[in-house]
Design a protein around this motif. Structure first.
Motif, PDB file in Angstrom:
ATOM      1  N   PHE A 143       0.850  -1.183   0.000  1.00 21.20           N
ATOM      2  CA  PHE A 143       0.000   0.000   0.000  1.00 21.20           C
ATOM      3  C   PHE A 143       0.888   1.236   0.000  1.00 21.20           C
ATOM      4  CE2 PHE A 143      -2.701  -3.268   1.979  1.00 21.20           C
ATOM      5  CZ  PHE A 143      -3.787  -3.209   1.110  1.00 21.20           C
ATOM      6  N   HIS A 144       0.742   2.060  -1.015  1.00 22.83           N
ATOM      7  CA  HIS A 144       1.485   3.310  -1.091  1.00 22.83           C
ATOM      8  C   HIS A 144       0.961   4.284  -0.042  1.00 22.83           C
ATOM      9  CE1 HIS A 144       3.436   2.809  -5.278  1.00 22.83           C
ATOM     10  NE2 HIS A 144       3.076   1.623  -4.831  1.00 22.83           N
ATOM     11  N   PHE A 145       1.703   5.334   0.199  1.00 22.91           N
ATOM     12  CA  PHE A 145       1.305   6.312   1.206  1.00 22.91           C
ATOM     13  C   PHE A 145      -0.083   6.873   0.877  1.00 22.91           C
ATOM     14  CE2 PHE A 145       1.400  10.620   3.086  1.00 22.91           C
ATOM     15  CZ  PHE A 145       1.654  10.272   4.405  1.00 22.91           C
ATOM     16  N   GLU A 146      -0.999   6.771   1.847  1.00 23.84           N
ATOM     17  CA  GLU A 146      -2.385   7.218   1.701  1.00 23.84           C
ATOM     18  C   GLU A 146      -3.048   6.584   0.474  1.00 23.84           C
ATOM     19  OE1 GLU A 146      -2.149  11.519   1.926  1.00 23.84           O
ATOM     20  OE2 GLU A 146      -2.046  11.457   4.130  1.00 23.84           O
ATOM     21  N   ASP A 147      -2.827   5.296   0.319  1.00 20.77           N
ATOM     22  CA  ASP A 147      -3.316   4.534  -0.835  1.00 20.77           C
ATOM     23  C   ASP A 147      -4.845   4.507  -0.857  1.00 20.77           C
ATOM     24  OD1 ASP A 147      -3.828   2.474  -2.767  1.00 20.77           O
ATOM     25  OD2 ASP A 147      -1.847   1.641  -2.365  1.00 20.77           O
ATOM     26  N   HIS A 148      -5.421   4.939  -1.983  1.00 19.96           N
ATOM     27  CA  HIS A 148      -6.878   4.998  -2.108  1.00 19.96           C
ATOM     28  C   HIS A 148      -7.512   3.607  -2.206  1.00 19.96           C
ATOM     29  CE1 HIS A 148      -5.431   4.613  -6.269  1.00 19.96           C
ATOM     30  NE2 HIS A 148      -6.619   4.093  -6.552  1.00 19.96           N
ATOM     31  N   ALA A 206      11.007   5.158   5.014  1.00 26.78           N
ATOM     32  CA  ALA A 206      11.070   6.451   4.340  1.00 26.78           C
ATOM     33  C   ALA A 206       9.760   7.222   4.508  1.00 26.78           C
ATOM     34  CB  ALA A 206      11.396   6.260   2.860  1.00 26.78           C
ATOM     35  N   ASP A 207       8.623   6.525   4.412  1.00 32.54           N
ATOM     36  CA  ASP A 207       7.327   7.194   4.561  1.00 32.54           C
ATOM     37  C   ASP A 207       7.121   7.757   5.960  1.00 32.54           C
ATOM     38  OD1 ASP A 207       6.584   6.782   1.962  1.00 32.54           O
ATOM     39  OD2 ASP A 207       5.191   5.136   2.385  1.00 32.54           O
ATOM     40  N   TRP A 208       7.813   7.188   6.950  1.00 32.68           N
ATOM     41  CA  TRP A 208       7.631   7.630   8.326  1.00 32.68           C
ATOM     42  C   TRP A 208       7.983   9.108   8.508  1.00 32.68           C
ATOM     43  CZ3 TRP A 208       4.805   6.598  12.152  1.00 32.68           C
ATOM     44  CH2 TRP A 208       5.139   6.928  13.462  1.00 32.68           C
ATOM     45  N   TYR A 209       8.735   9.653   7.593  1.00 36.11           N
ATOM     46  CA  TYR A 209       9.136  11.053   7.704  1.00 36.11           C
ATOM     47  C   TYR A 209       8.259  11.983   6.854  1.00 36.11           C
ATOM     48  CZ  TYR A 209      13.037   9.392  10.379  1.00 36.11           C
ATOM     49  OH  TYR A 209      13.788   8.805  11.364  1.00 36.11           O
ATOM     50  N   ARG A 210       7.203  11.467   6.250  1.00 36.76           N
ATOM     51  CA  ARG A 210       6.249  12.308   5.539  1.00 36.76           C
ATOM     52  C   ARG A 210       5.318  13.002   6.541  1.00 36.76           C
ATOM     53  NH1 ARG A 210       4.718  10.828   0.030  1.00 36.76           N
ATOM     54  NH2 ARG A 210       5.900   9.039  -0.762  1.00 36.76           N
ATOM     55  N   PRO A 211       4.754  14.154   6.193  1.00 36.54           N
ATOM     56  CA  PRO A 211       3.701  14.743   7.023  1.00 36.54           C
ATOM     57  C   PRO A 211       2.514  13.777   7.136  1.00 36.54           C
ATOM     58  CG  PRO A 211       4.505  16.329   5.409  1.00 36.54           C
ATOM     59  CD  PRO A 211       5.114  15.014   5.042  1.00 36.54           C
ATOM     60  N   ASN A 212       1.947  13.664   8.317  1.00 39.47           N
ATOM     61  CA  ASN A 212       0.778  12.819   8.580  1.00 39.47           C
ATOM     62  C   ASN A 212       1.073  11.325   8.458  1.00 39.47           C
ATOM     63  OD1 ASN A 212      -0.883  15.179   8.878  1.00 39.47           O
ATOM     64  ND2 ASN A 212      -1.011  15.287   6.630  1.00 39.47           N
ATOM     65  N   ALA A 213       2.344  10.945   8.552  1.00 35.18           N
ATOM     66  CA  ALA A 213       2.696   9.530   8.418  1.00 35.18           C
ATOM     67  C   ALA A 213       2.041   8.687   9.502  1.00 35.18           C
ATOM     68  CB  ALA A 213       4.207   9.365   8.457  1.00 35.18           C
ATOM     69  N   GLN A 214       2.073   9.159  10.730  1.00 35.32           N
ATOM     70  CA  GLN A 214       1.517   8.351  11.817  1.00 35.32           C
ATOM     71  C   GLN A 214       0.025   8.106  11.617  1.00 35.32           C
ATOM     72  OE1 GLN A 214       2.743   9.016  15.966  1.00 35.32           O
ATOM     73  NE2 GLN A 214       0.559   9.169  16.460  1.00 35.32           N
ATOM     74  N   ALA A 215      -0.696   9.114  11.167  1.00 36.11           N
ATOM     75  CA  ALA A 215      -2.129   8.945  10.935  1.00 36.11           C
ATOM     76  C   ALA A 215      -2.384   7.911   9.843  1.00 36.11           C
ATOM     77  CB  ALA A 215      -2.760  10.283  10.564  1.00 36.11           C
ATOM     78  N   VAL A 250       4.457  -7.547   8.375  1.00 42.32           N
ATOM     79  CA  VAL A 250       4.892  -6.206   7.987  1.00 42.32           C
ATOM     80  C   VAL A 250       6.355  -6.264   7.568  1.00 42.32           C
ATOM     81  CG1 VAL A 250       3.227  -4.956   9.393  1.00 42.32           C
ATOM     82  CG2 VAL A 250       5.438  -5.564  10.371  1.00 42.32           C
ATOM     83  N   THR A 251       6.669  -5.542   6.521  1.00 44.75           N
ATOM     84  CA  THR A 251       8.031  -5.480   6.007  1.00 44.75           C
ATOM     85  C   THR A 251       8.602  -4.108   6.303  1.00 44.75           C
ATOM     86  OG1 THR A 251       7.377  -6.960   4.206  1.00 44.75           O
ATOM     87  CG2 THR A 251       9.484  -5.801   3.969  1.00 44.75           C
ATOM     88  N   PHE A 252       9.718  -4.067   7.022  1.00 49.80           N
ATOM     89  CA  PHE A 252      10.388  -2.810   7.335  1.00 49.80           C
ATOM     90  C   PHE A 252      11.499  -2.589   6.306  1.00 49.80           C
ATOM     91  CE2 PHE A 252       9.266  -4.269  11.825  1.00 49.80           C
ATOM     92  CZ  PHE A 252       8.079  -3.537  11.846  1.00 49.80           C
ATOM     93  N   CYS A 253      11.384  -1.540   5.500  1.00 52.26           N
ATOM     94  CA  CYS A 253      12.383  -1.300   4.463  1.00 52.26           C
ATOM     95  C   CYS A 253      12.277   0.127   3.956  1.00 52.26           C
ATOM     96  CB  CYS A 253      12.214  -2.287   3.308  1.00 52.26           C
ATOM     97  SG  CYS A 253      10.637  -2.188   2.462  1.00 52.26           S
ATOM     98  N   PHE A 254      13.141   0.481   3.028  1.00 52.14           N
ATOM     99  CA  PHE A 254      13.227   1.766   2.341  1.00 52.14           C
ATOM    100  C   PHE A 254      13.866   2.834   3.233  1.00 52.14           C
ATOM    101  CE2 PHE A 254       9.260   0.261  -0.074  1.00 52.14           C
ATOM    102  CZ  PHE A 254      10.030  -0.378  -1.020  1.00 52.14           C
TER     103      PHE A 254
END
Length: 313
Positions: free
Chosen positions: A203-208, A232-241, A257-261
């Motif tokens: 699932f991409h960040f905020e995947d529709h 990498a996504d963890w540092y985007r705005p609103n990542a936690q949400a 869950v796969t931890f990567c990037f």
């Protein structure tokens, strides 16, 4: 909600780990061990899995064994796409799994296997049925890649993208469901093999597509799902949400869950395939994700996560 924690994705593939920066995988091994130990420290009951190798390579396994990685995981995984990219026959699947199984006492998962509909949808339907026939009973976890086709407006995660020619475009046709939401013939074939076969769906960040994925997986009788929590996504705005929403939505499934990037600002080079400057940063991310999402309650705690650094030391 976390049934298993996978450390990286295809670490021996240059599209996911920079082999020029780490040609002998020393930095990867150090990063993987740090992450594995952090996962164990946060939640000792969750199995740790070495990310699926692609290509399937006995020498890579021996390297990880010598560097102590296999002493810090409970399983390892392989990926294979013999009808699209690999230089071996689909009928070789049992031999490929047996080759890796012979090197270790650890279980060998097939955490990505798939067939694209780039040439013909009938090929995927046949390939899925043949894959199930060959692999059921050979691996404790078999995850079909994937549920959805990749939208054509997105990019596939490869090193050279369009320069790869048809090899690149096959990435967009690996789903059981087309981009417009209609099922392919292979969907009915897949339903005949659940729950023995699970799914790998990134699932991409905020995947529709998240809510539709849950609906499809319920209909199909899917039990096991593999997805990613991108460092990498963890540092985007609103990542936690977004992470909270995704894990809430997937709570009814057994999720690997796969931890990567690698975040660009934390890598030796500013790219998601780069080894991190500090393995401790990756370990911190793994520990935080396990603390937040590994509880088998089916409910995410929406309290703010601890503050994290935004620059590497």
């Amino acid at each position: 909600m976390i049934d298993a924690a996978m450390i990286w994705n295809e670490p021996n593939n240059k599209s996911h780990w920079d082999l020029e920066l780490d040609p002998d995988f020393r930095l990867f091994a150090e990063t993987a061990v740090a992450g594995a130990q952090a996962i164990r420290d946060a939640h000792s009951g969750v199995p740790r899995v070495l990310g699926g190798m692609s290509p399937i390579d006995a020498n890579f396994v021996r390297n990880m064994q010598l560097r102590g990685v296999l002493d810090n995981v409970e399983a390892l995984a392989v990926h294979g796409f013999p009808l699209d990219w690999n230089h071996w026959s689909i009928h070789d699947w049992p031999a490929k799994v047996a080759e890796i199984r012979a090197l270790t006492h650890l279980p060998v998962w097939v955490s990505e296997v798939g067939v694209s509909t780039f040439g013909a949808e009938e090929v995927q339907a046949w390939g899925l049925a043949r894959t199930a026939e060959l692999l059921k009973g050979e691996a404790p976890r078999i995850l079909w890649y994937s549920l959805f086709d990749l939208p054509k407006s997105w990019e596939a995660t490869t090193r050279h993208r369009e320069a790869e020619g048809s090899s690149y475009y096959r990435h967009f046709y690996l789903g059981l469901v087309r981009e417009d939401g209609t099922p392919k013939p292979s969907l009915e074939v897949f339903a005949q093999h659940t729950p023995d076969l699970g799914l790998c769906q990134w699932f991409h960040f905020e995947d529709h597509r998240l809510d539709d994925a849950v609906i499809w997986m319920r209909r199909l009788g899917v039990r096991h799902l593999r997805t990613g929590l991108s460092w990498a996504d963890w540092y985007r705005p609103n990542a936690q949400a977004w992470f909270d929403r995704m894990m809430d939505a997937l709570a009814e499934f057994d999720v690997t869950v796969t931890f990567c990037f690698t975040p660009e600002h934390l890598g030796i080079a500013p790219h998601h395939t780069s080894p991190p400057q500090r393995k401790e940063d990756f370990a911190e991310f793994c520990h935080l994700m396990m603390e937040r999402y590994a509880a088998r309650t089916g409910v995410v705690s929406h309290a703010p996560a601890p503050l994290r650094s935004t620059t590497a030391a």
